[in-house]
Design a protein around this motif. Structure first.
Motif, mmCIF file in Angstrom:
data_model
loop_
_atom_site.group_PDB
_atom_site.id
_atom_site.type_symbol
_atom_site.label_atom_id
_atom_site.label_comp_id
_atom_site.label_asym_id
_atom_site.label_seq_id
_atom_site.Cartn_x
_atom_site.Cartn_y
_atom_site.Cartn_z
ATOM 1 N N TRP A 1 -37.941 -12.594 12.901
ATOM 2 C CA TRP A 1 -37.119 -13.623 13.534
ATOM 3 C C TRP A 1 -38.001 -14.799 13.959
ATOM 4 C CZ3 TRP A 1 -31.750 -13.328 14.607
ATOM 5 C CH2 TRP A 1 -31.152 -12.115 14.251
ATOM 6 N N THR A 2 -37.471 -16.002 13.789
ATOM 7 C CA THR A 2 -38.139 -17.220 14.262
ATOM 8 C C THR A 2 -37.469 -17.668 15.552
ATOM 9 O OG1 THR A 2 -38.661 -17.913 12.002
ATOM 10 C CG2 THR A 2 -38.730 -19.603 13.715
ATOM 11 N N ALA A 3 -38.274 -17.829 16.621
ATOM 12 C CA ALA A 3 -37.736 -18.227 17.925
ATOM 13 C C ALA A 3 -38.161 -19.652 18.241
ATOM 14 C CB ALA A 3 -38.236 -17.289 19.022
ATOM 15 N N GLN A 4 -37.222 -20.430 18.735
ATOM 16 C CA GLN A 4 -37.505 -21.827 19.065
ATOM 17 C C GLN A 4 -36.798 -22.220 20.351
ATOM 18 O OE1 GLN A 4 -36.466 -24.567 15.969
ATOM 19 N NE2 GLN A 4 -37.254 -26.372 17.052
ATOM 20 N N GLY A 5 -37.549 -22.823 21.285
ATOM 21 C CA GLY A 5 -36.979 -23.321 22.526
ATOM 22 C C GLY A 5 -36.728 -24.816 22.439
ATOM 23 N N GLU A 6 -35.593 -25.236 22.971
ATOM 24 C CA GLU A 6 -35.229 -26.664 22.948
ATOM 25 C C GLU A 6 -35.200 -27.190 24.385
ATOM 26 O OE1 GLU A 6 -31.171 -29.115 22.033
ATOM 27 O OE2 GLU A 6 -31.857 -27.735 20.469
ATOM 28 N N THR A 7 -35.923 -28.275 24.649
ATOM 29 C CA THR A 7 -35.999 -28.828 25.993
ATOM 30 C C THR A 7 -35.035 -29.998 26.160
ATOM 31 O OG1 THR A 7 -37.811 -30.303 25.374
ATOM 32 C CG2 THR A 7 -38.406 -28.135 26.248
ATOM 33 N N SER A 8 -34.677 -30.238 27.410
ATOM 34 C CA SER A 8 -33.794 -31.361 27.745
ATOM 35 C C SER A 8 -34.308 -32.041 28.997
ATOM 36 C CB SER A 8 -32.364 -30.863 27.981
ATOM 37 O OG SER A 8 -31.840 -30.253 26.820
ATOM 38 N N LYS A 9 -33.993 -33.324 29.130
ATOM 39 C CA LYS A 9 -34.343 -34.064 30.337
ATOM 40 C C LYS A 9 -33.520 -33.542 31.517
ATOM 41 C CE LYS A 9 -37.288 -37.314 28.938
ATOM 42 N NZ LYS A 9 -38.614 -37.545 29.550
ATOM 43 N N LEU A 10 -34.151 -33.451 32.663
ATOM 44 C CA LEU A 10 -33.474 -32.955 33.859
ATOM 45 C C LEU A 10 -32.933 -34.114 34.684
ATOM 46 C CD1 LEU A 10 -35.995 -30.184 34.989
ATOM 47 C CD2 LEU A 10 -33.944 -29.933 33.562
ATOM 48 N N LYS B 1 -32.220 -24.333 25.769
ATOM 49 C CA LYS B 1 -31.616 -23.530 24.705
ATOM 50 C C LYS B 1 -32.703 -22.817 23.925
ATOM 51 C CE LYS B 1 -29.649 -25.302 20.931
ATOM 52 N NZ LYS B 1 -28.645 -25.946 20.036
ATOM 53 N N ILE B 2 -32.410 -21.556 23.576
ATOM 54 C CA ILE B 2 -33.314 -20.768 22.733
ATOM 55 C C ILE B 2 -32.525 -20.327 21.501
ATOM 56 C CG2 ILE B 2 -34.830 -18.763 22.614
ATOM 57 C CD1 ILE B 2 -34.802 -18.744 25.710
ATOM 58 N N THR B 3 -33.143 -20.497 20.332
ATOM 59 C CA THR B 3 -32.490 -20.109 19.086
ATOM 60 C C THR B 3 -33.380 -19.139 18.322
ATOM 61 O OG1 THR B 3 -31.401 -22.270 18.911
ATOM 62 C CG2 THR B 3 -31.493 -20.928 16.922
ATOM 63 N N TRP B 4 -32.805 -17.987 17.972
ATOM 64 C CA TRP B 4 -33.486 -17.005 17.128
ATOM 65 C C TRP B 4 -32.809 -16.995 15.757
ATOM 66 C CZ3 TRP B 4 -32.524 -15.873 22.287
ATOM 67 C CH2 TRP B 4 -33.643 -15.546 23.082
ATOM 68 N N THR B 5 -33.602 -17.123 14.699
ATOM 69 C CA THR B 5 -33.073 -17.133 13.342
ATOM 70 C C THR B 5 -33.756 -16.044 12.524
ATOM 71 O OG1 THR B 5 -32.746 -19.534 13.509
ATOM 72 C CG2 THR B 5 -32.619 -18.548 11.312
ATOM 73 N N ALA B 6 -32.955 -15.212 11.858
ATOM 74 C CA ALA B 6 -33.490 -14.079 11.104
ATOM 75 C C ALA B 6 -33.899 -14.491 9.700
ATOM 76 C CB ALA B 6 -32.448 -12.968 11.027
ATOM 77 N N ASP B 7 -34.927 -13.804 9.163
ATOM 78 C CA ASP B 7 -35.237 -14.003 7.762
ATOM 79 C C ASP B 7 -34.293 -13.139 6.918
ATOM 80 O OD1 ASP B 7 -36.192 -11.364 7.716
ATOM 81 O OD2 ASP B 7 -38.277 -11.982 7.995
ATOM 82 N N ALA B 8 -34.472 -13.162 5.620
ATOM 83 C CA ALA B 8 -33.506 -12.518 4.722
ATOM 84 C C ALA B 8 -33.379 -11.018 4.945
ATOM 85 C CB ALA B 8 -33.900 -12.797 3.272
ATOM 86 N N ASN B 9 -34.439 -10.375 5.439
ATOM 87 C CA ASN B 9 -34.432 -8.913 5.565
ATOM 88 C C ASN B 9 -34.284 -8.417 6.997
ATOM 89 O OD1 ASN B 9 -34.941 -8.567 2.742
ATOM 90 N ND2 ASN B 9 -37.101 -9.058 3.107
ATOM 91 N N SER B 10 -34.119 -9.316 7.969
ATOM 92 C CA SER B 10 -34.137 -8.891 9.368
ATOM 93 C C SER B 10 -32.838 -9.147 10.121
ATOM 94 C CB SER B 10 -35.290 -9.599 10.104
ATOM 95 O OG SER B 10 -36.524 -9.286 9.502
ATOM 96 N N ALA B 11 -31.800 -9.590 9.438
ATOM 97 C CA ALA B 11 -30.521 -9.829 10.107
ATOM 98 C C ALA B 11 -29.986 -8.523 10.704
ATOM 99 C CB ALA B 11 -29.514 -10.407 9.111
ATOM 100 N N ILE B 12 -29.145 -8.669 11.726
ATOM 101 C CA ILE B 12 -28.556 -7.498 12.382
ATOM 102 C C ILE B 12 -27.391 -7.014 11.530
ATOM 103 C CG2 ILE B 12 -27.636 -6.587 14.534
ATOM 104 C CD1 ILE B 12 -28.735 -9.093 15.931
#
Length: 234
Positions: free
Chosen positions: A83-92, A109-120
């Motif tokens: 899985w690739t994890a990415q955090g997104e920031t915003s102005k407060l 916001k945090i987004t996790w994206t699965a590769d072709a073999n790791s999806a749930i």
């Protein structure tokens, strides 16, 4: 006859298991956060548990939104193989202080994206770990989550608790206790002097033990009688 009894027991057990799963399954299939509680001002590791609710599609992406109205200064993501994890920031709107430093933006916001073999896959779940802190001075944090499936369907776990019945797609909620309340709950409790009651406690323990043995024997006798009645020719 023995095989007949075993077959009946197996049939009843399977029926009970099926009913239990049917009743408990839907309630446990929500996106949740664990633990359920933490302390204001402290740091904690939370785990977002995401089950797959579909029989014909995989979960390929998970998005978790952190409340911008109660920003968290430090957000760390634990790597998850596949899985690739990415955090997104915003102005407060209002800067916050973390360790004597003023922050004007935070992860929202945090987004996790699965590769072709790791999806749930159907019948499976996955857990996503995040370290958060210092936790804001608020009663709770509501993490609105989006679950994307391989067929394009997006399930929105964004409904906030209202104090009544649980909504169909509830958002994960982390309760936050005040520092003083948490310290009081963790304080050691004074232990009363039990030196004069040791014999009484021992007697009570023996009585409970004897009662347990008698109940066990009664159950054994009842089982033997039932078996005997079932084995008799009719």
């Amino acid at each position: 006859m023995n095989r007949s009894l075993l077959a009946r027991a197996a049939t009843i057990g399977a029926a009970v298991a099926a009913i239990t799963f049917a009743v408990a399954g839907p309630a446990s299939a929500h996106v949740t956060v664990n633990p359920k509680e933490a302390t204001q001002g402290g740091y904690t590791k939370v785990t977002f548990r995401v089950p797959n609710e579909k029989d014909t599609a995989n979960t390929t992406k998970v998005e978790v939104n952190l409340p911008a109205s109660s920003p968290i200064g430090s957000v760390s993501l634990k790597p998850l193989p596949g899985w690739t994890a990415q955090g997104e920031t915003s102005k407060l709107a209002t800067p916050i202080k973390v360790h004597d430093s003023e922050l004007t933006e935070a992860v929202t916001k945090i987004t996790w994206t699965a590769d072709a073999n790791s999806a749930i896959k159907p019948g499976q779940f996955q857990e996503f770990d995040v370290s958060l802190g210092p936790l804001p001075e608020t009663d709770q944090l509501v993490f609105k989550a989006l679950q994307t499936y391989s067929d394009g369907d997006v399930v929105r776990w964004i409904e906030e608790p209202t104090g009544g019945t649980e909504p169909e797609h509830p958002a994960p909620v982390l309760k936050l206790a005040k520092k003083d309340a948490a310290a009081a709950a963790a304080a050691p409790v004074a232990v009363a002097d039990t030196s004069d009651t040791s014999s009484e406690d021992s007697s009570n323990g023996n009585a409970y033990g004897i009662a347990g043995i008698l109940l066990g024997l009664a159950g054994l006798v009842a089982g033997l009688l039932a078996y005997r009645r079932a084995a008799q020719p009719r």
